[in-house]
Design an enzyme around this catalytic site. Sequence first.
Site, PDB file in Angstrom:
ATOM      1  N   LYS A  93       8.366   9.386  -2.651  1.00  0.00           N
ATOM      2  CA  LYS A  93       7.559   8.672  -1.744  1.00  0.00           C
ATOM      3  C   LYS A  93       8.486   8.437  -0.400  1.00  0.00           C
ATOM      4  CE  LYS A  93       4.957   4.259  -1.673  1.00  0.00           C
ATOM      5  NZ  LYS A  93       5.726   3.232  -0.909  1.00  0.00           N
TER       6      LYS A  93
ATOM      7  N   GLY B 239       3.153  -5.750   1.335  1.00  0.00           N
ATOM      8  CA  GLY B 239       3.493  -7.117   0.712  1.00  0.00           C
ATOM      9  C   GLY B 239       2.611  -8.254   1.253  1.00  0.00           C
TER      10      GLY B 239
ATOM     11  N   ALA C  98      -0.160  -0.415   0.233  1.00  0.00           N
ATOM     12  CA  ALA C  98       0.488  -1.543   0.872  1.00  0.00           C
ATOM     13  C   ALA C  98      -0.831  -2.386   1.380  1.00  0.00           C
ATOM     14  CB  ALA C  98       1.163  -1.076   2.053  1.00  0.00           C
ATOM     15  N   GLY C  99      -0.716  -3.747   1.120  1.00  0.00           N
ATOM     16  CA  GLY C  99      -1.690  -4.690   1.584  1.00  0.00           C
ATOM     17  C   GLY C  99      -2.882  -5.287   0.654  1.00  0.00           C
TER      18      GLY C  99
ATOM     19  N   ASN D 167       1.712  -3.260  -5.890  1.00  0.00           N
ATOM     20  CA  ASN D 167       3.101  -3.793  -6.477  1.00  0.00           C
ATOM     21  C   ASN D 167       3.052  -5.538  -6.395  1.00  0.00           C
ATOM     22  OD1 ASN D 167       6.654  -3.447  -5.737  1.00  0.00           O
ATOM     23  ND2 ASN D 167       5.583  -4.722  -7.028  1.00  0.00           N
ATOM     24  N   THR D 168       2.895  -6.055  -5.063  1.00  0.00           N
ATOM     25  CA  THR D 168       3.066  -7.367  -4.640  1.00  0.00           C
ATOM     26  C   THR D 168       1.910  -8.181  -5.639  1.00  0.00           C
ATOM     27  OG1 THR D 168       4.178  -6.980  -2.677  1.00  0.00           O
ATOM     28  CG2 THR D 168       3.652  -9.035  -2.849  1.00  0.00           C
TER      29      THR D 168
END
Length: 277
Positions: free
Chosen positions: A119, A180, A206-207, A228-229
């Site tokens: 990645k 994040g 992301a986001g 993830n976050t």
Amino acid sequence: MKQSFSRPHFENQELDSLKIGEKIFNSRLMVGTGKYNNLKEAIKSIDYSGANIVTVAIRRAQNSKNLGRSNLLDGLDWSKLWILPNTAGCESAEEAVRIAALGREIVKKLGQTDNNFIKLEVIPDSHYLFPDPIGTLKAAEYLVKKGFIVMPYIGADPVLAKQLENIGCATVMPLASPIGSGQGLKNLLNLKIIIENSNIPVIIDAGIGTPSEAAKVMEMGASGVLVNTAIARAPNSPQMAKAMSLAVKSGRLTHTAGRMIINQTANPSSPIFGISK
């Protein structure tokens, strides 16, 4: 030869598989390993997610190893999961190439000798963490020539996405909003264009902050989602991981089933003829 990668306990859903390179995966949800409160919570959340692919920041993992700390490289069963090393923390193409090479050596030591996935992240902006399109393209071109299965993290840029496809990247991974941030889907039009124009898998990365947002991009035709976050920072991370898993499956099924046509007038579902009044 194509190789299939799935969990033994994966539910037998009527879902088409995701192919990246020569690998085939049954889960379209990918998860990260950062920001968890502890290793136990991370391991449980990854298990609840049902994900096949787990991304690990090579620089962070290497630093933990050098300091003698426990990390997820040691805590997860890599015979059941596919590791996706990433170049998080790299600010230039040259730095990303070096970390990618280190990542390939690490995954081989973990037993995945045929794993050439990377990645690719090239992020010189420390405030908003937007990826560098020029550095990403430069590093991707080099890594593809070196036999890597390159999965670049990019802004929601349809032109860059097509350029990366043309040089041989296995996927593109456009952001929905700043990494994040949990701001959700701020680039829907561009994401839609990327999805429509792409001949390789498009993984939204992301986001994303909620399962409904994950479902939305899957309904649009995204090939997968990396989260993830939103999982790691949820008050109940394992439960959120399960929710994301269900959302991705639901969104994918919605996309393959096809949405009903929107009508400008009402259309009753019950017959109005043939009933005595």
